[in-house]
Design a protein around this motif. Structure first.
Motif, short mmCIF file in Angstrom:
data_model
loop_
_atom_site.label_atom_id
_atom_site.label_comp_id
_atom_site.label_asym_id
_atom_site.label_seq_id
_atom_site.Cartn_x
_atom_site.Cartn_y
_atom_site.Cartn_z
N ALA A 3 0.82 -1.22 0.00
CA ALA A 3 0.00 0.00 0.00
C ALA A 3 0.85 1.26 0.00
O ALA A 3 0.39 2.32 -0.43
CB ALA A 3 -0.94 0.00 1.21
N THR A 4 2.09 1.16 0.47
CA THR A 4 2.97 2.33 0.56
C THR A 4 4.20 2.21 -0.34
O THR A 4 5.15 2.96 -0.17
CB THR A 4 3.42 2.56 2.01
OG1 THR A 4 4.16 1.42 2.45
CG2 THR A 4 2.24 2.79 2.93
N ASP A 5 4.17 1.29 -1.28
CA ASP A 5 5.33 1.00 -2.13
C ASP A 5 5.79 2.25 -2.88
O ASP A 5 5.05 2.80 -3.72
CB ASP A 5 4.93 -0.08 -3.16
CG ASP A 5 6.12 -0.55 -3.98
OD1 ASP A 5 7.19 0.09 -3.90
OD2 ASP A 5 5.97 -1.55 -4.71
N ILE A 8 5.75 2.71 -6.87
CA ILE A 8 4.49 2.90 -7.61
C ILE A 8 4.07 4.37 -7.49
O ILE A 8 3.86 4.87 -6.38
CB ILE A 8 3.37 1.99 -7.05
CG1 ILE A 8 3.80 0.52 -7.14
CG2 ILE A 8 2.06 2.21 -7.79
CD1 ILE A 8 2.85 -0.44 -6.46
N PRO A 9 3.94 5.09 -8.62
CA PRO A 9 3.62 6.52 -8.54
C PRO A 9 2.22 6.82 -8.03
O PRO A 9 2.01 7.80 -7.31
CB PRO A 9 3.81 7.01 -9.98
CG PRO A 9 3.68 5.78 -10.83
CD PRO A 9 4.18 4.64 -10.00
N GLU A 10 1.26 5.99 -8.38
CA GLU A 10 -0.14 6.22 -7.96
C GLU A 10 -0.50 5.32 -6.77
O GLU A 10 0.12 4.28 -6.54
CB GLU A 10 -1.10 5.93 -9.12
CG GLU A 10 -0.87 6.81 -10.35
CD GLU A 10 -1.10 8.29 -10.06
OE1 GLU A 10 -2.00 8.60 -9.25
OE2 GLU A 10 -0.40 9.12 -10.64
N GLU A 11 -1.54 5.73 -6.04
CA GLU A 11 -1.98 4.93 -4.89
C GLU A 11 -2.53 3.58 -5.35
O GLU A 11 -3.25 3.50 -6.36
CB GLU A 11 -3.08 5.66 -4.10
CG GLU A 11 -2.60 6.87 -3.34
CD GLU A 11 -2.59 8.14 -4.17
OE1 GLU A 11 -2.87 8.03 -5.38
OE2 GLU A 11 -2.33 9.22 -3.62
N ASN A 12 -2.21 2.54 -4.60
CA ASN A 12 -2.75 1.21 -4.88
C ASN A 12 -4.00 1.03 -4.02
O ASN A 12 -3.93 0.54 -2.89
CB ASN A 12 -1.69 0.15 -4.54
CG ASN A 12 -2.12 -1.25 -4.94
OD1 ASN A 12 -3.31 -1.55 -5.00
ND2 ASN A 12 -1.15 -2.11 -5.19
N TRP A 13 -5.14 1.45 -4.57
CA TRP A 13 -6.36 1.49 -3.76
C TRP A 13 -6.84 0.09 -3.33
O TRP A 13 -7.43 -0.06 -2.27
CB TRP A 13 -7.47 2.22 -4.53
CG TRP A 13 -7.22 3.69 -4.56
CD1 TRP A 13 -6.80 4.43 -5.63
CD2 TRP A 13 -7.32 4.60 -3.46
NE1 TRP A 13 -6.64 5.74 -5.26
CE2 TRP A 13 -6.95 5.88 -3.94
CE3 TRP A 13 -7.68 4.46 -2.12
CZ2 TRP A 13 -6.94 7.01 -3.13
CZ3 TRP A 13 -7.67 5.58 -1.32
CH2 TRP A 13 -7.31 6.84 -1.81
N GLU A 14 -6.55 -0.90 -4.14
CA GLU A 14 -6.94 -2.27 -3.75
C GLU A 14 -6.21 -2.69 -2.48
O GLU A 14 -6.82 -3.20 -1.53
CB GLU A 14 -6.63 -3.25 -4.89
CG GLU A 14 -7.08 -4.68 -4.57
CD GLU A 14 -6.75 -5.65 -5.69
OE1 GLU A 14 -6.92 -6.87 -5.46
OE2 GLU A 14 -6.31 -5.21 -6.78
N LEU A 53 0.51 8.45 4.22
CA LEU A 53 -0.47 9.45 4.69
C LEU A 53 -1.83 9.23 4.03
O LEU A 53 -2.87 9.42 4.67
CB LEU A 53 0.05 10.86 4.40
CG LEU A 53 1.18 11.31 5.34
CD1 LEU A 53 1.95 12.48 4.75
CD2 LEU A 53 0.62 11.67 6.71
N THR A 54 -1.83 8.81 2.77
CA THR A 54 -3.10 8.48 2.11
C THR A 54 -3.76 7.29 2.79
O THR A 54 -4.98 7.26 3.02
CB THR A 54 -2.86 8.17 0.62
OG1 THR A 54 -2.34 9.33 -0.02
CG2 THR A 54 -4.16 7.75 -0.07
N VAL A 55 -2.95 6.27 3.14
CA VAL A 55 -3.48 5.10 3.86
C VAL A 55 -4.05 5.54 5.20
O VAL A 55 -5.14 5.10 5.60
CB VAL A 55 -2.37 4.04 4.07
CG1 VAL A 55 -2.92 2.87 4.89
CG2 VAL A 55 -1.83 3.55 2.74
N LEU A 56 -3.34 6.42 5.90
CA LEU A 56 -3.80 6.91 7.20
C LEU A 56 -5.16 7.58 7.08
O LEU A 56 -6.09 7.28 7.85
CB LEU A 56 -2.78 7.89 7.77
CG LEU A 56 -3.19 8.65 9.04
CD1 LEU A 56 -3.39 7.70 10.20
CD2 LEU A 56 -2.14 9.71 9.38
#
Length: 287
Positions: A3-5, A8-14, A53-56
């Motif tokens: 999820a925080t890799d 990868i430039p974009e968020e991995n929403w899955e 931070l997006t995951v948070l």
């Protein structure tokens, strides 16, 4: 890690959604998740920190009260503060990461007004000069309204907006999420303006009370001809300041016409002010 890799430039929403599901599946999920996220947010790799931070924020939106209780503890807030503080990682954390952390903490002060520790942590950052001013939340940023919402949420006072927001956030259409974002932004702005008005009113009434009291003491000495030249100058300055407070009180009263209790408080302060000004003119002119 997925999820925080940072590769990868974009968020991995899955993966982010799977992470949220893991958090909700265990009683220890929130506390363990925040320990992991704190480590990632403090990463020297900017993209990894931003993904974390997006995951948070997604967890705040999807993991309920247990997660909200954990983010409101100093144990976790201190980990966020370290990213901003020059004593810790603030020296090498990127400006983008530091701005995002500031936005996250600031948005929580709005969404969780009952959490004193969050507010205290944010105020401490401002007092120390680490945060210069409240961040302007970006237009494309959807603040994470808690689910379920806490008591005293800013949406509790408007049921219609609350229902509309809930419907928009459940939608998968980008235009609905954008509409939700605009709705949140407008309500936050209204709440900030309301807080500013309350702060202005409290400060003005407090200043009136202090000035009136000080003027009364100086006038008593003036009547007994026991006032030094310096105190006479202070008395005149107080009188001039009180004169300037009159239109301020008038404006506050016009803003508070719908609230009888607040209006009564303002009018009471105005009465004291007028009495003090009248007493000044009477005493000084008689001398």
């Amino acid at each position: 890690d997925k999820a925080t890799d940072p590769s990868i430039p974009e968020e991995n929403w899955e993966c982010i959604q799977q992470f949220c599901a893991q958090v909700n599946a265990s009683t220890e999920g929130p506390s363990l998740a925040l320990r992991l996220l704190a480590h990632k947010i403090q990463s020297p790799q900017e993209r990894e920190a931003l993904h974390a931070l997006t995951v948070l924020e997604t967890c705040v939106n999807n993991c309920g009260d247990r997660f909200h209780c954990e983010i409101a503890k100093f144990r976790f807030l201190n980990e966020l503060i370290k990213v901003l503080s020059p004593k810790y990682y603030g020296i090498w954390s990127s400006e983008k990461v530091k701005l995002r952390v500031t936005e996250v903490i600031f948005s929580w002060t709005v969404w969780f007004p009952q959490e004193v520790k969050i507010r205290d942590a944010y105020q401490m950052l401002k007092k120390q000069g680490i945060v210069k001013e409240d961040p302007k939340l970006p237009e494309d940023k959807i603040l994470p309204p808690p689910s379920p919402r806490p008591q005293n949420s800013i949406f509790d006072t408007d049921e219609e907006k609350s229902k509309l927001l809930a419907r928009l956030l459940k939608s998968t259409h980008p235009e609905d999420l954008q509409a939700a974002n605009h709705l949140i932004q407008s309500v936050v702005r209204e709440e900030q303006e309301k807080s500013a008005r309350v702060s202005r009113r409290v400060n003005t009434i407090s200043e009136v009370s202090e000035n009136v009291k000080h003027m009364g003491e100086l006038l008593e000495n003036y009547k007994r001809q026991e006032l030094s030249p310096a105190d006479q100058e202070t008395l005149q300055t107080l009188f001039q300041r009180c004169e300037k407070l009159r239109p301020l009180l008038f404006r506050l009263a016009s803003e508070a016409v719908a609230d009888d209790e607040v209006l009564a408080e303002i009018l009471q302060a105005n009465d004291k002010l007028m009495q003090a000004l009248g007493q000044y003119r009477q005493v000084v002119s008689s001398q």
